[in-house]
Design a protein around this motif. Structure first.
Motif, mmCIF file in Angstrom:
data_model
loop_
_atom_site.group_PDB
_atom_site.id
_atom_site.type_symbol
_atom_site.label_atom_id
_atom_site.label_comp_id
_atom_site.label_asym_id
_atom_site.label_seq_id
_atom_site.Cartn_x
_atom_site.Cartn_y
_atom_site.Cartn_z
ATOM 1 N N LEU A 98 44.215 6.527 23.007
ATOM 2 C CA LEU A 98 44.782 6.760 24.340
ATOM 3 C C LEU A 98 44.758 8.245 24.699
ATOM 4 N N LEU A 99 45.051 9.103 23.739
ATOM 5 C CA LEU A 99 45.039 10.536 24.041
ATOM 6 C C LEU A 99 43.629 11.053 24.321
ATOM 7 N N ARG A 100 42.626 10.399 23.752
ATOM 8 C CA ARG A 100 41.236 10.799 24.022
ATOM 9 C C ARG A 100 40.841 10.531 25.466
ATOM 10 N N LEU A 138 52.118 18.038 28.860
ATOM 11 C CA LEU A 138 51.220 18.255 27.725
ATOM 12 C C LEU A 138 49.750 18.091 28.082
ATOM 13 N N LYS A 139 49.473 17.599 29.276
ATOM 14 C CA LYS A 139 48.086 17.293 29.660
ATOM 15 C C LYS A 139 47.143 18.476 29.514
ATOM 16 N N PRO A 140 47.543 19.683 29.952
ATOM 17 C CA PRO A 140 46.629 20.818 29.761
ATOM 18 C C PRO A 140 46.322 21.079 28.286
ATOM 19 N N MET A 141 47.315 20.939 27.436
ATOM 20 C CA MET A 141 47.108 21.151 26.008
ATOM 21 C C MET A 141 46.141 20.119 25.441
ATOM 22 N N ILE A 142 46.286 18.864 25.912
ATOM 23 C CA ILE A 142 45.421 17.785 25.435
ATOM 24 C C ILE A 142 43.984 18.002 25.909
ATOM 25 N N GLY A 143 43.839 18.425 27.173
ATOM 26 C CA GLY A 143 42.510 18.500 27.754
ATOM 27 C C GLY A 143 41.723 19.736 27.403
ATOM 28 N N SER A 164 41.816 21.738 24.448
ATOM 29 C CA SER A 164 41.413 22.069 23.077
ATOM 30 C C SER A 164 41.635 20.897 22.130
ATOM 31 N N LYS A 165 40.781 20.850 21.098
ATOM 32 C CA LYS A 165 40.933 19.812 20.071
ATOM 33 C C LYS A 165 42.213 20.026 19.265
ATOM 34 N N ILE A 166 42.544 21.292 19.014
ATOM 35 C CA ILE A 166 43.764 21.585 18.265
ATOM 36 C C ILE A 166 44.988 21.112 19.044
ATOM 37 N N GLY A 167 44.969 21.388 20.350
ATOM 38 C CA GLY A 167 46.073 20.938 21.197
ATOM 39 C C GLY A 167 46.218 19.435 21.179
#
Length: 565
Positions: free
Chosen positions: A123-125, A49-54, A56-59
């Motif tokens: 943590l996700l930030r 999921l890291k690419p999705m998190i990094g 976009s804000k929506i991701g």
């Protein structure tokens, strides 16, 4: 990334669960394996999921929801039941979301709720730097995650309560989608009318209690004097208590239907639907029959299952309380005094004997709503579900039972009164709150009989032997001289029970989701826990687990005979 993962694991163990869980389970191999493998799966998931998190804000928001929501659900469920959400919980939510949400709000730990939201978000930030994807490594992560996820979901060794809360949540959803929805034949056989004379047949009252705990009754040794009137009836030899009685299931929709046909589970093939009820037998024998329930019998389809042409009189709680629900039906004492007692007075003017089944509103949560002002002996009731509030419901039940037993013993000396609660309540500690899992507080229940004097010694032989509430219908059939259907596996309490008897308490019943779980209980109340989805058996110490096929053959056969395969 490793810091975020480690922080999420600690959040899962110490906040979603608590330190008490660690102290109870840290030395159990099965716990370490399940938690370890699902934690590794969580690490793989974060990399995926890291690419999705990094990028976009929506991701990031979607990943936040995908992680935080399961944690919040599992935390709330653990706070109440000391276990994670099961397929039963998801089914209940789909059928009655209002009831489940109301209970959730009532029990919500606001501080934990806020802490989990803030912690997961923070943590996700930390995972915000876009990275270049190495395709082969990314592919290996996906493969590793899928293998670990499927292994922990479907392996016999997997236990959701021991797993990472997020992975356990999604595993339960996957298992639900994997289960087949079965349809059952509703074909009860007709019972031929008996040609035997009606002379000397006794009147019978069968009382189905609600959520009453063995542990909170002074007649069973509780320190508080919650059942003084029942204790006096016992001293007068007008009442017999059974000390080793179990319920059939952990919920009303599991226990009550089977209590009225005399069957223990498991019942994956729905034999219940081909089994006559106690009303059918009694009517064939020449009895006048009645079913009076303080609850709303449309819930759980109780009315549809039992109110047929063999029930002469039917009344339920919505007649008195238009707002009757799962949580609160009609007031028990009003139902007793205004409906049940007058019914008995009127029906006994006839020559026929009667069978009356009474279903109580009992001790359901919220407990403070289930006792009247005159029964509030233990004060203050600081919270709706406090021990004081619960014990006051027991005082109410003591009054209810003593009144009807007193009436039957005085006016109809040859009559019989049976009582058993459909299940108990957790009341905190390792049992959790309320009544989801088969802890002893929930399944070791009161069973009481008030009988003619001539049967006292016969019934006392079983007082300390292993019995079940499934035994009540076979006992009634023995009294009225009717032969039980082949599906009935309860035993008549007029016969001496086997001191080595093994009993089953099951959720694997079609009257409530056919959840493939059960426990086998030995006479000493030690419990084997069975998961038929994983085909595993956990031993009474909670540590040892084996495949079902490797278990003692005589134990396997109990479940095979009841339709496992």
């Amino acid at each position: 990334m490793l810091f975020v993962w480690l922080a999420l694991i600690l959040l899962d163990v110490f906040v979603v669960r608590d330190f008490a869980w660690i102290s109870e389970h840290w030395d159990i191999k099965r716990v370490l394996v399940n938690l370890g493998l699902t934690s590794l799966a969580m690490l793989s998931l974060l990399f995926i999921l890291k690419p999705m998190i990094g990028h976009s804000k929506i991701g990031r928001k979607l990943v936040f929801i995908a992680i935080a929501v399961p944690m919040l659900v599992q935390m709330s469920h653990y706070e109440v039941y000391r276990s994670f959400a099961s397929s039963f919980g998801f089914h209940e939510f789909s059928q009655d979301p209002t009831m489940v949400l109301a209970l959730w709000l009532e029990q919500l730990n606001v501080l934990k709720f806020i802490f989990i939201l803030l912690a997961v978000y923070g943590l996700l930030r930390l995972i915000i730097v876009p990275i270049r994807i190495v395709k082969w490594r990314y592919g290996l992560n996906i493969i590793g995650f899928v293998l670990l996820y499927l292994l922990t979901t479907f392996s016999w060794y997997g236990v959701s309560n021991f797993q990472n809360s997020v992975l356990a949540y999604y595993s339960t959803l996957l298992q639900m989608s994997h289960n087949q929805v079965l349809k059952f034949k509703h074909e009860k056989p007709n019972i031929a009318p008996s040609r035997k004379p009606l002379d000397h047949l006794p009147n019978i009252v069968y009382i189905v209690g609600e959520s009453l705990n063995f542990s909170q009754m002074s007649i069973y040794g509780y320190a508080r004097n919650t059942t003084p009137q029942l204790s006096q009836l016992e001293r007068d030899k007008k009442l017999i208590k059974y000390n080793n009685a179990l319920s059939i299931g952990t919920n009303t929709r599991l226990s009550v239907p089977y209590m009225l046909v005399g069957m223990e589970g498991i019942d994956p093939k729905g034999r219940f639907y081909q089994t006559p009820s106690v009303f059918n037998y009694a009517k064939a024998r020449g009895y006048t029959t009645a079913f009076i329930s303080a609850q709303d019998t449309q819930w759980g389809h109780i009315k549809d299952l039992f109110v047929d042409g063999d029930v002469d009189y039917f009344w339920h709680g919505v007649t008195m309380n238009k707002d009757a629900s799962v949580h609160k039906g009609a007031d028990d004492m009003r139902v007793l005094n205004e409906i049940a007692m007058p019914y008995i007075d009127n029906i006994t003017k006839q020559e026929k004997p009667f069978l009356l089944v009474l279903q109580m509103d009992g001790s359901h949560y919220p407990y403070n709503e289930h006792s009247t002002k005159q029964h509030k002996k233990f004060l203050p009731e600081d919270e709706p579900n406090s021990i004081n509030a619960y014990d006051n419901t027991v005082v109410k039940t003591d009054d209810y039972l003593s009144k009807i037993i007193g009436k039957m013993r005085s006016n109809y000396p040859d009559s019989w009164v049976f009582y058993s609660s459909d299940h108990g309540q957790g009341l905190g500690g390792k049992s959790g709150q309320f009544n989801q899992d088969p802890h002893l507080n929930i399944i070791h229940n009161p069973l009481l009989i008030s009988a003619p004097k001539s049967y006292y010694r016969v019934l006392m032989r079983n007082q300390n032997l292993p019995v079940s509430q499934a035994d009540i219908v076979p006992s009634i059939l023995a009294i009225i001289g009717m032969k039980p259907h082949a599906n009935v596996n309860g035993k008549s309490l007029l016969d001496t029970q086997d001191s080595n008897r093994l009993r089953v308490v099951s959720q694997y019943m079609p009257t409530q989701h056919n959840d493939p779980r059960a426990v086998l209980v030995k006479p000493d109340l030690s419990v084997y826990t069975l998961d038929f989805e994983k085909m595993s058996v956990t031993f009474p110490d909670g540590k040892k687990a084996i495949r079902f096929k490797d278990w003692d053959k005589k134990y396997q056969q109990i479940f095979i005979d009841r339709g496992l395969y």
